[in-house]
Design a protein around this motif. Sequence first.
Motif, PDB file in Angstrom:
ATOM      1  N   GLY A  46       1.015  -1.350   0.019  1.00  0.00           N
ATOM      2  CA  GLY A  46      -0.001  -0.049   0.031  1.00  0.00           C
ATOM      3  C   GLY A  46       0.708   1.261   0.095  1.00  0.00           C
ATOM      4  N   ALA A  69       1.542  -3.270   6.582  1.00  0.00           N
ATOM      5  CA  ALA A  69      -0.051  -3.685   6.823  1.00  0.00           C
ATOM      6  C   ALA A  69      -0.088  -5.107   7.514  1.00  0.00           C
ATOM      7  N   VAL A 125      -5.374  -3.690   8.502  1.00  0.00           N
ATOM      8  CA  VAL A 125      -6.142  -3.774   7.038  1.00  0.00           C
ATOM      9  C   VAL A 125      -7.197  -4.742   7.038  1.00  0.00           C
ATOM     10  N   LEU A 151      -6.460  -0.477   2.861  1.00  0.00           N
ATOM     11  CA  LEU A 151      -5.246   0.238   2.480  1.00  0.00           C
ATOM     12  C   LEU A 151      -5.115   1.746   1.751  1.00  0.00           C
ATOM     13  N   MET A 155      -3.776   4.624   4.275  1.00  0.00           N
ATOM     14  CA  MET A 155      -2.597   5.141   4.054  1.00  0.00           C
ATOM     15  C   MET A 155      -2.423   6.709   3.917  1.00  0.00           C
TER      16      MET A 155
END
Length: 246
Positions: A11, A86, A208, A228, A232
């Motif tokens: 991501g 993640a 996630v 994601l 992010m």
Amino acid sequence: MTVYAIIGGTGLTQLEGLTIRQALPLETPYGKPSADVLRGEYAGREVLFLARHGHPHRIPPHQVNYRANLWALREAGAEAFLAVNAVGGIHAAMGTGHLCVPHQIVDYTYGRAHTYFEGELDAVTHVDFSYPYDEALRQKLIAALGAEGCAWSGHGVYGCTQGPRLETAAEITRLERDGCDIVGMTGMPEAVLARELDLPYACLALVVNPAAGKSHQLITMADIERALSEGMGRVKSVLGRLLASH
């Protein structure tokens, strides 16, 4: 000022907002890193950036050349590592979108090149790994999270599995019994290699998905990619806050 190296995970194969000054195609004694080391400016200061899985995202967790990655970043001038990972959420507090700065790690990986101290050595070397993350750097991440106003935790135990498959529900039950709060595939040997290089290392983990068995629904890549995409932006904001204030 400290030169931070940001290691981008799933991501975060490129750091939006990074003004790239130089792309360094470095070679190391351990082979090539996952991608060029990017030197540039982010949040008003010099940083280094490396995509852990390559750019585009193509290297699975168990085949990442962690030794080459960290060695190349150090050779490029890194003085501290900010790792973005993640993860899946095990503890009930670790819901999708939650941000966690783990304080401990349990390593379930196998067969990975996990140390610089092997081969023709002058002496056997053991590093203290009681506390795998640098506490001062963790506190900087925590302070940045506190100013962000999102769901976050300043502690957690990261269970690192081999991948690339996701875990079974029974494996997650085992990890939970072992005390793990989140589960990912890239936390090790990255953290211990940083310790062997004697450089500060801390992790900012984005949840996630619920870990296997923690939801009534199957885990899909579409759900992970959505989380994601949504999360992010907060990760980048936290990193920007840290860099701007330190």
